[in-house]
Enzyme design. Sequence first.
Site, PDB file in Angstrom:
ATOM      1  N   CYS A  77       0.918  -1.228  -0.097  1.00  0.00           N
ATOM      2  CA  CYS A  77      -0.007   0.013  -0.067  1.00  0.00           C
ATOM      3  C   CYS A  77       1.024   1.097  -0.180  1.00  0.00           C
ATOM      4  O   CYS A  77       1.737   1.409   1.143  1.00  0.00           O
ATOM      5  CB  CYS A  77      -0.916   0.040   1.089  1.00  0.00           C
ATOM      6  SG  CYS A  77      -2.006   1.394   1.215  1.00  0.00           S
ATOM      7  N   GLY A  78       0.965   1.822  -1.058  1.00  0.00           N
ATOM      8  CA  GLY A  78       1.855   3.081  -1.125  1.00  0.00           C
ATOM      9  C   GLY A  78       1.585   4.234  -0.359  1.00  0.00           C
ATOM     10  O   GLY A  78       2.269   4.840   0.247  1.00  0.00           O
ATOM     11  N   ASN A  79       0.186   4.553  -0.543  1.00  0.00           N
ATOM     12  CA  ASN A  79      -0.170   5.849   0.472  1.00  0.00           C
ATOM     13  C   ASN A  79      -0.120   5.439   2.175  1.00  0.00           C
ATOM     14  O   ASN A  79       0.192   6.213   2.791  1.00  0.00           O
ATOM     15  CB  ASN A  79      -1.697   6.401   0.369  1.00  0.00           C
ATOM     16  CG  ASN A  79      -1.806   6.862  -1.085  1.00  0.00           C
ATOM     17  OD1 ASN A  79      -0.829   7.386  -1.722  1.00  0.00           O
ATOM     18  ND2 ASN A  79      -2.996   6.351  -1.837  1.00  0.00           N
ATOM     19  N   CYS A 228      -4.964   5.775  -4.687  1.00  0.00           N
ATOM     20  CA  CYS A 228      -4.313   4.634  -4.387  1.00  0.00           C
ATOM     21  C   CYS A 228      -2.684   4.681  -4.786  1.00  0.00           C
ATOM     22  O   CYS A 228      -2.524   5.130  -6.146  1.00  0.00           O
ATOM     23  CB  CYS A 228      -4.926   3.169  -5.227  1.00  0.00           C
ATOM     24  SG  CYS A 228      -4.027   2.031  -5.117  1.00  0.00           S
TER      25      CYS A 228
HETATM   26  N1  LIG Z   1      -6.597  -2.358  -2.121  1.00  0.00           N
HETATM   27  C1  LIG Z   1      -5.084  -2.795  -2.410  1.00  0.00           C
HETATM   28  C2  LIG Z   1      -4.148  -2.473  -1.364  1.00  0.00           C
HETATM   29  C3  LIG Z   1      -4.170  -1.245  -0.761  1.00  0.00           C
HETATM   30  C4  LIG Z   1      -3.475  -0.136  -1.881  1.00  0.00           C
HETATM   31  C5  LIG Z   1      -3.319   1.344  -1.137  1.00  0.00           C
HETATM   32  N2  LIG Z   1      -4.425   1.994  -1.277  1.00  0.00           N
HETATM   33  C6  LIG Z   1      -2.218   2.118  -2.014  1.00  0.00           C
HETATM   34  O1  LIG Z   1      -2.206   3.311  -1.753  1.00  0.00           O
HETATM   35  O2  LIG Z   1      -1.383   1.517  -2.867  1.00  0.00           O
HETATM   36  C7  LIG Z   1      -4.851  -4.206  -2.991  1.00  0.00           C
HETATM   37  O3  LIG Z   1      -5.548  -5.019  -2.654  1.00  0.00           O
HETATM   38  O4  LIG Z   1      -3.988  -4.506  -3.648  1.00  0.00           O
END
Ligand SMILES: N[C@@H](CCC[C@H](N)C(=O)O)C(=O)O
Length: 329
Positions: A77-79, A228
């Site tokens: 999760c980057g953020n 995301c």
């Molecule tokens: N929903 C994503 C995981 C979370 C990603 C996130 N919000 C980001 O900022 O990268 C998944 O299931 O891969």
Amino acid sequence: MNIQLIKCHGSNNDFILIDEITNFYSFTDLDRENIALALCDRNSSLGADGILFVMKSEVADAKMRIFNADGSEASMCGNGLRCAGRYLCELLQKDELIVETLKVNLHVKKAEPIFQQIPTYQVEISPVLFQLDQLPMNLPRETLFNEKVSELSQDLLFSAVAVPNPHLITYVDAEVIRSNVQKNIAEYVNGPNDLFPDGVNVSFVHFMQKDRIYVRTYERGVGFTNACGTAMSASSLISCLLELNEFEKGIEVFTNGGKVRCVVHKNKEEYKIDLIGNATYLYNAEISIDLKHPENFSVVQKTDTAEQVGYEQLEAHVKEIIDPVIFSS
Ligand SMILES: N[C@@H](CCC[C@H](N)C(=O)O)C(=O)O
């Protein structure tokens, strides 16, 4: 039991951060899944896109695990890593460190603010994997780059990449962003389907101008989010490969939740991305929760930080830029 938490966000992709380093909670993975389901519920008194658990690591300075709102665990999760990175830098009194994530150890560092004085962190997004079995995506081919997928659309061109969580990306006109096309495709590939057995994060990207793109993402395990981080990074990479943007140069990535800067690095045929953006704390809180009935948790105490006021100025600046291009063109 009582749990201390921080509500935080990166580009308004919001998280609840729980520190398992200084608090001895001894959760099982089932507890973490159930905590995510209960606390992320938007009808509860908290609500979030995911839970960040920070923990001790045997191979890095610390470890981060991210659970989506539906209780599933994601590899990255980057953020969230910007928020966890800030927390860990402050806790361990370092300006940079290595954080263990589910599949890889990643570099995190405090960075110069990208807008006024908002707390800003830079995180490494890697590895970049194009092989479809890494997402996984079931197609009788090895990779997918800017091509049609007849099961999804008759005209859109898709690219698939894992960073290492899975992303499906397409470049579209602004009117497609305003339509239901993304919702329909994203719901299909995140329901029972043969193409993506584990689901996938789906991003629709609009090229705004050189060094500037807009990204809207439907996240696996959550739904549409304000932003995301891994999707913004993966979209910047595809943008460079499509020769719309350039490697090694900052790309301003706009979303409904704010903006970040991505720099895509290429070393022979290997890629990695720097994701640079805010890590904002909204409030500190303490909840009382029975892990057998986590949905009945209550907030015992809550203290707001004043940080969102600064972030609202960035939001206003972003709105001025994206509204005419995306929402009223
Ligand atoms: N929903 C994503 C995981 C979370 C990603 C996130 N919000 C980001 O900022 O990268 C998944 O299931 O891969």
